[in-house]
Design an enzyme around this catalytic site. Structure first.
Site, PDB file in Angstrom:
ATOM      1  CD  GLU A  78       0.067   9.035   5.812  1.00  0.00           C
ATOM      2  OE1 GLU A  78       0.230   7.642   6.318  1.00  0.00           O
ATOM      3  OE2 GLU A  78       0.056   9.801   5.817  1.00  0.00           O
ATOM      4  CD1 TRP A 110      -1.573  -2.041   2.791  1.00  0.00           C
ATOM      5  CD2 TRP A 110      -2.651  -1.448   0.408  1.00  0.00           C
ATOM      6  NE1 TRP A 110      -2.106  -3.442   2.410  1.00  0.00           N
ATOM      7  CE2 TRP A 110      -2.843  -2.950   1.443  1.00  0.00           C
ATOM      8  CE3 TRP A 110      -3.380  -1.934  -0.923  1.00  0.00           C
ATOM      9  CZ2 TRP A 110      -4.260  -3.479   0.967  1.00  0.00           C
ATOM     10  CZ3 TRP A 110      -3.749  -3.260  -1.363  1.00  0.00           C
ATOM     11  CH2 TRP A 110      -4.083  -3.599  -0.161  1.00  0.00           C
TER      12      TRP A 110
END
Lengths: 379, 86
Positions: free
Chosen positions: A358, A154
């Protein structure tokens, strides 16, 4: 750092650039599964790949507030293009600016500024996501080199990256290494079938006995997570916070415009009170989110001790409201909102990603709760 | 405010446990005691730089420099920084 009027001018130019060079083509980028190389080159020429870097290193010297506003303008036009800035500039660039040695900065930052080298942040792995300390990619020291083995997944811009900031574990703990593609032993494979970020060159990456010179470690062995990764993710969260406002604002623009142009039951959509309720909520949420981002930016600029927490709060909030507003924007568009000729269809998919990357929203909630349980306790 | 008091206040504002669970001496290792986490370490460096006017270099990135009030104060003094008067 640039003075305020210069910074305002840079953000105004970025808005115009996004309107002319990015927004009209965002759907095409998805279709082609690529941010075009010539766009990346143009962004580099404009300084948008190094907007937050100090001028000493060839950057535009934007302070955190104006860098955020620039990120918003790019993210409003195309989330994948904003993704390039998030990883290249915020995650990797800022980590090097903060923790790189002078020699490392002199070697890497000018090449990143010019766009000759694109950087990505290689943290997440097939079996390791939120629990980032448990990375299974390894390093071992052999003479003046480190040998890196493992898989990453990813990774935004992994397909086109020349530099990989690789997080790996070893004898002394976690280390962060700037790995150059030309070292060899690196295989990048595009990931297809994605919900969103389809133009962001997202890759799975294999590192097989990659030999990395000792001088390519950022920080020290064992301090990689505590300092380098935390710094990178803090900057990444700040970028994502503004990316959320970008998506929310773009969805709001589309929602309002559509409601004023489309008629049902003989009157424009906006004249229906339930539509007014949706728009009123979207405006309020967008303004609240932008206020949080601006506050976080000011605190970062001023070195406020709570800047990291305020950034976390902003990231959590804007990713949440981006999802809510894009859901509503699709609803206002009705059937057209489910069709990729209308931007809200893409925005709806892109918003979901922000609640995951994040640090998931659930992790942000835990962190914010932990902060609040202490800050707001009264006996 | 004395340097150690200022450091202690910063630690207390960034605990991951409740105040009444976090009694520590100036010499206690606050990481080993589980009172703070790795995010604190990064925030502490930012705090030291902005408040004490010193630059933390790569070579300083040893957790042993920052794991107790005493060690943090020693680090700041070694670097020539200090708490601004308030």
């Amino acid at each position: 750092m640039s003075d305020t009027s210069d910074q305002e001018q840079i953000v105004a130019e970025a808005k115009k650039f996004a309107a002319e060079e990015i927004r009209p083509f965002a759907a095409d980028f998805e279709e082609q599964a690529a941010i075009p190389k010539d766009l990346i080159d143009k962004m580099a020429q404009k300084g948008y790949l190094s907007a937050s870097f100090p001028k000493e290193w060839g950057g535009l010297g934007l302070d955190p507030v104006y860098y955020g506003l620039l990120t918003e303008e790019i993210g409003k036009a195309c989330a994948s293009t904003r993704g390039l800035i998030t990883v290249h500039t915020s995650l990797v660039g800022e980590a090097i600016v903060r923790w790189g040695s002078r020699e490392q900065k002199e070697k890497w930052l000018p090449l990143m500024t010019s766009g000759k080298k694109i950087a990505c942040f290689a943290l997440t792995e097939p079996l390791v996501g939120t629990d980032a300390r448990s990375v299974q990619t390894t390093y071992r020291k052999e003479g003046a080199k480190y040998i890196i083995n493992g898989s990453k997944k990813w990774i935004t811009c992994g397909c086109i990256a020349d530099y990989f900031l690789v997080v790996a574990g070893g004898e002394k703990g976690i280390g962060a290494f700037l790995v150059e593609r030309e070292f060899g032993g690196i295989t990048t494979t595009p990931i297809k079938g994605l919900l969103a970020g389809r133009a962001a060159h997202i890759a799975e990456i294999e590192f097989e006995d990659v030999e990395v010179p000792a001088e390519n470690i950022i920080g020290k062995e064992g301090s990689g997570f505590t300092y380098v990764v935390n710094t990178a993710l803090d900057h990444g969260r700040y970028s994502i916070a503004w990316g959320g406002i970008g998506i929310a604002g773009e969805a709001l623009d589309n929602m309002v415009t559509y409601s004023r142009q489309r008629s049902q039951f003989g009157r424009k959509l906006y004249k229906h009170q339930l539509i007014q309720g949706i728009i009123g909520d979207a405006v309020t949420k967008t303004h609240a989110g932008r206020a949080l981002c601006l506050r976080a930016g000011e605190m970062r600029r001023d070195g406020h001790p709570d800047a990291v927490m305020e950034t976390t709060i902003a990231k959590y909030f804007t990713s949440k409201i981006a999802m809510e507003i894009t859901i509503d924007a699709v609803q206002v568009h009705g059937g057209n909102g489910c069709y990729n000729r209308y931007p809200v269809e893409r925005l709806f998919r892109e918003a979901k990603i922000l609640e995951i990357i994040e640090g998931t929203s659930q992790v942000q909630q835990e962190i914010i709760s932990s902060f609040g349980l202490r800050r707001y306790y009264r006996v | 405010m004395e340097l150690k008091d200022k450091i202690r206040k910063f630690i207390e504002n960034n605990l991951v446990v409740f105040e009444d669970e976090a009694e520590f001496e100036d010499s206690d290792n606050i990481f080993e005691m589980g009172f703070v986490n790795s995010l604190f370490a990064m925030k502490l460096v930012n705090y030291i730089e902005s408040e004490m006017g010193i630059q933390v270099a790569n070579d300083d990135l040893e957790i042993s420099n920052f794991n107790s009030v005493d060690r943090i104060a020693e680090f700041i003094n070694t670097k020539g920084g200090g708490a601004p008067s308030q």
